[in-house]
Enzyme design. Structure first.
Site, PDB file in Angstrom:
ATOM      1  N   TYR A  68       0.818  -1.216   0.000  1.00 17.30           N
ATOM      2  CA  TYR A  68       0.000   0.000   0.000  1.00 17.30           C
ATOM      3  C   TYR A  68       0.858   1.276   0.000  1.00 17.30           C
ATOM      4  O   TYR A  68       0.352   2.353   0.341  1.00 17.30           O
ATOM      5  CB  TYR A  68      -0.960  -0.004   1.192  1.00 17.30           C
ATOM      6  CG  TYR A  68      -2.214  -0.828   0.943  1.00 17.30           C
ATOM      7  CD1 TYR A  68      -3.087  -0.502  -0.104  1.00 17.30           C
ATOM      8  CD2 TYR A  68      -2.541  -1.909   1.742  1.00 17.30           C
ATOM      9  CE1 TYR A  68      -4.235  -1.246  -0.339  1.00 17.30           C
ATOM     10  CE2 TYR A  68      -3.698  -2.661   1.514  1.00 17.30           C
ATOM     11  CZ  TYR A  68      -4.535  -2.315   0.470  1.00 17.30           C
ATOM     12  OH  TYR A  68      -5.681  -3.042   0.239  1.00 17.30           O
ATOM     13  N   PHE A  77      -5.056   7.689   6.360  1.00 19.69           N
ATOM     14  CA  PHE A  77      -5.488   6.375   6.834  1.00 19.69           C
ATOM     15  C   PHE A  77      -4.423   5.294   6.645  1.00 19.69           C
ATOM     16  O   PHE A  77      -4.672   4.120   6.959  1.00 19.69           O
ATOM     17  CB  PHE A  77      -6.791   5.956   6.137  1.00 19.69           C
ATOM     18  CG  PHE A  77      -6.716   5.927   4.628  1.00 19.69           C
ATOM     19  CD1 PHE A  77      -6.151   4.849   3.953  1.00 19.69           C
ATOM     20  CD2 PHE A  77      -7.219   6.978   3.868  1.00 19.69           C
ATOM     21  CE1 PHE A  77      -6.082   4.813   2.569  1.00 19.69           C
ATOM     22  CE2 PHE A  77      -7.153   6.956   2.480  1.00 19.69           C
ATOM     23  CZ  PHE A  77      -6.583   5.870   1.830  1.00 19.69           C
ATOM     24  N   ARG A  92     -13.198  -4.986 -10.830  1.00 15.86           N
ATOM     25  CA  ARG A  92     -13.578  -3.732 -10.153  1.00 15.86           C
ATOM     26  C   ARG A  92     -15.099  -3.587 -10.127  1.00 15.86           C
ATOM     27  O   ARG A  92     -15.672  -3.093  -9.161  1.00 15.86           O
ATOM     28  CB  ARG A  92     -12.930  -2.520 -10.859  1.00 15.86           C
ATOM     29  CG  ARG A  92     -11.406  -2.479 -10.824  1.00 15.86           C
ATOM     30  CD  ARG A  92     -10.795  -2.244  -9.458  1.00 15.86           C
ATOM     31  NE  ARG A  92     -11.258  -1.033  -8.812  1.00 15.86           N
ATOM     32  CZ  ARG A  92     -10.657  -0.477  -7.752  1.00 15.86           C
ATOM     33  NH1 ARG A  92      -9.551  -1.027  -7.228  1.00 15.86           N
ATOM     34  NH2 ARG A  92     -11.137   0.588  -7.200  1.00 15.86           N
ATOM     35  N   THR A 140     -15.236   1.707  -3.460  1.00 14.88           N
ATOM     36  CA  THR A 140     -14.424   1.606  -2.239  1.00 14.88           C
ATOM     37  C   THR A 140     -15.293   1.762  -0.984  1.00 14.88           C
ATOM     38  O   THR A 140     -15.138   1.005  -0.015  1.00 14.88           O
ATOM     39  CB  THR A 140     -13.343   2.708  -2.246  1.00 14.88           C
ATOM     40  OG1 THR A 140     -12.641   2.647  -3.492  1.00 14.88           O
ATOM     41  CG2 THR A 140     -12.372   2.540  -1.089  1.00 14.88           C
ATOM     42  N   ARG A 169     -18.738  -5.459  -2.178  1.00 17.93           N
ATOM     43  CA  ARG A 169     -18.643  -4.477  -1.104  1.00 17.93           C
ATOM     44  C   ARG A 169     -20.018  -4.066  -0.592  1.00 17.93           C
ATOM     45  O   ARG A 169     -20.193  -3.829   0.611  1.00 17.93           O
ATOM     46  CB  ARG A 169     -17.808  -3.288  -1.572  1.00 17.93           C
ATOM     47  CG  ARG A 169     -16.307  -3.645  -1.563  1.00 17.93           C
ATOM     48  CD  ARG A 169     -15.481  -2.657  -2.296  1.00 17.93           C
ATOM     49  NE  ARG A 169     -14.050  -2.775  -1.987  1.00 17.93           N
ATOM     50  CZ  ARG A 169     -13.106  -2.102  -2.650  1.00 17.93           C
ATOM     51  NH1 ARG A 169     -13.434  -1.286  -3.631  1.00 17.93           N
ATOM     52  NH2 ARG A 169     -11.843  -2.246  -2.312  1.00 17.93           N
ATOM     53  N   GLU A 180       1.428  -6.533  -8.786  1.00 17.39           N
ATOM     54  CA  GLU A 180       0.857  -7.094  -7.557  1.00 17.39           C
ATOM     55  C   GLU A 180       0.891  -8.622  -7.582  1.00 17.39           C
ATOM     56  O   GLU A 180       1.141  -9.263  -6.557  1.00 17.39           O
ATOM     57  CB  GLU A 180      -0.572  -6.559  -7.360  1.00 17.39           C
ATOM     58  CG  GLU A 180      -0.582  -5.065  -7.043  1.00 17.39           C
ATOM     59  CD  GLU A 180      -1.973  -4.445  -6.990  1.00 17.39           C
ATOM     60  OE1 GLU A 180      -2.063  -3.223  -6.758  1.00 17.39           O
ATOM     61  OE2 GLU A 180      -2.977  -5.166  -7.171  1.00 17.39           O
TER      62      GLU A 180
HETATM   63  P1  IDP Z   1      -9.731   0.589  -3.710  1.00 20.47           P
HETATM   64  O1  IDP Z   1      -9.441  -0.547  -2.739  1.00 20.47           O
HETATM   65  O2  IDP Z   1     -11.182   0.665  -4.073  1.00 20.47           O
HETATM   66  O3  IDP Z   1      -8.820   0.577  -4.912  1.00 20.47           O
HETATM   67  P2  IDP Z   1      -8.099   2.799  -2.661  1.00 20.47           P
HETATM   68  O4  IDP Z   1      -8.448   4.237  -2.787  1.00 20.47           O
HETATM   69  O5  IDP Z   1      -6.983   2.263  -3.521  1.00 20.47           O
HETATM   70  O6  IDP Z   1      -9.446   1.964  -2.903  1.00 20.47           O
HETATM   71  O7  IDP Z   1      -7.763   2.547  -1.135  1.00 20.47           O
HETATM   72  C1  IDP Z   1      -7.114   1.355  -0.725  1.00 20.47           C
HETATM   73  C2  IDP Z   1      -7.772   0.869   0.542  1.00 20.47           C
HETATM   74  O8  IDP Z   1      -7.566   1.824   1.584  1.00 20.47           O
HETATM   75  C3  IDP Z   1      -9.303   0.727   0.465  1.00 20.47           C
HETATM   76  O9  IDP Z   1      -9.749  -0.462  -0.145  1.00 20.47           O
HETATM   77  C4  IDP Z   1      -9.682   0.792   1.937  1.00 20.47           C
HETATM   78  O10 IDP Z   1      -9.428  -0.450   2.611  1.00 20.47           O
HETATM   79  C5  IDP Z   1      -8.703   1.842   2.449  1.00 20.47           C
HETATM   80  N1  IDP Z   1      -9.288   3.204   2.395  1.00 20.47           N
HETATM   81  C6  IDP Z   1      -9.530   3.956   1.286  1.00 20.47           C
HETATM   82  N2  IDP Z   1     -10.059   5.161   1.624  1.00 20.47           N
HETATM   83  C7  IDP Z   1     -10.152   5.157   2.972  1.00 20.47           C
HETATM   84  C8  IDP Z   1     -10.636   6.124   3.922  1.00 20.47           C
HETATM   85  O11 IDP Z   1     -11.084   7.223   3.588  1.00 20.47           O
HETATM   86  N3  IDP Z   1     -10.583   5.756   5.254  1.00 20.47           N
HETATM   87  C9  IDP Z   1     -10.090   4.549   5.668  1.00 20.47           C
HETATM   88  N4  IDP Z   1      -9.627   3.626   4.803  1.00 20.47           N
HETATM   89  C10 IDP Z   1      -9.661   3.923   3.476  1.00 20.47           C
HETATM   90 MG    MG Z   2      -6.764   0.852  -5.026  1.00 13.08          MG
END
Ligand code: IDP
Ligand code: MG
Length: 140
Positions: free
Chosen positions: A51, A59, A87, A93, A104, A128
């Site tokens: 990550y 976060f 996706r 998300t 989700r 990945e």
């Molecule tokens: P994605 O998993 O849909 O690609 P990303 O923006 O890449 O979303 O974020 C990676 C992961 O970080 C998310 O799946 C979630 O677990 C966590 N995450 C994303 N945004 C937030 C937030 O605003 N608060 C807490 N955790 C978050």
């Molecule tokens: Mg992502």
């Protein structure tokens, strides 16, 4: 669109609730094939690197702790247009914004504990997959 591979993680909130099979079924029912799968405990170092793109986000530390808090299932999914298809199957998300029928929407607890990871581009998918699997572990 040719057959493609993408990378998926069934996250700790989902393994804790015994949802591995239900989530895997969603992929299979919607045309993706599981060509590699293993249940692992991610190390903190792995989670931080995986990550790393989010390391400036507020976060990030919490996300890393969550990802190492329990077992995960890392998978390689194969199918037509697999990156975008996955996706769609995952949903947004934030589960409150995810479409009906998505993983989700059905299973996520909140924006962090959202049950699945899926690669967001073919390039990231390749990186990945290589991060977690050797070639001999992937059987198409
Ligand atoms: P994605 O998993 O849909 O690609 P990303 O923006 O890449 O979303 O974020 C990676 C992961 O970080 C998310 O799946 C979630 O677990 C966590 N995450 C994303 N945004 C937030 C937030 O605003 N608060 C807490 N955790 C978050
Ligand atoms: Mg992502």
């Amino acid at each position: 669109m040719a057959v493609q591979r993408t990378f998926s993680i069934i996250k700790p909130d989902a393994t804790a609730r015994n949802l591995t099979g239900k989530i895997t079924s969603k992929f299979e029912e919607q045309g993706l094939r599981i060509v590699a799968s293993k249940r692992i405990r991610m190390s903190r170092l792995q989670a931080r690197e995986f990550y790393g793109v989010h390391k400036e986000r507020p976060f990030y530390d919490e996300l890393v702790e969550y990802m190492v808090s329990g077992p995960v299932v890392v998978q390689v999914l194969e199918g037509e247009n697999a990156v975008a298809r996955n996706r769609e199957i995952m949903g947004a998300t934030d589960p409150s914004k995810a479409a009906a029928g998505t993983i989700r929407k059905e299973f996520a607890e909140n924006i962090e504990r959202n049950s699945v990871h899926g690669s967001d581009s073919p390039e990231n998918a390749a990186n990945e997959i290589r991060f977690f699997f050797s070639d001999t572990e992937i059987v198409g």
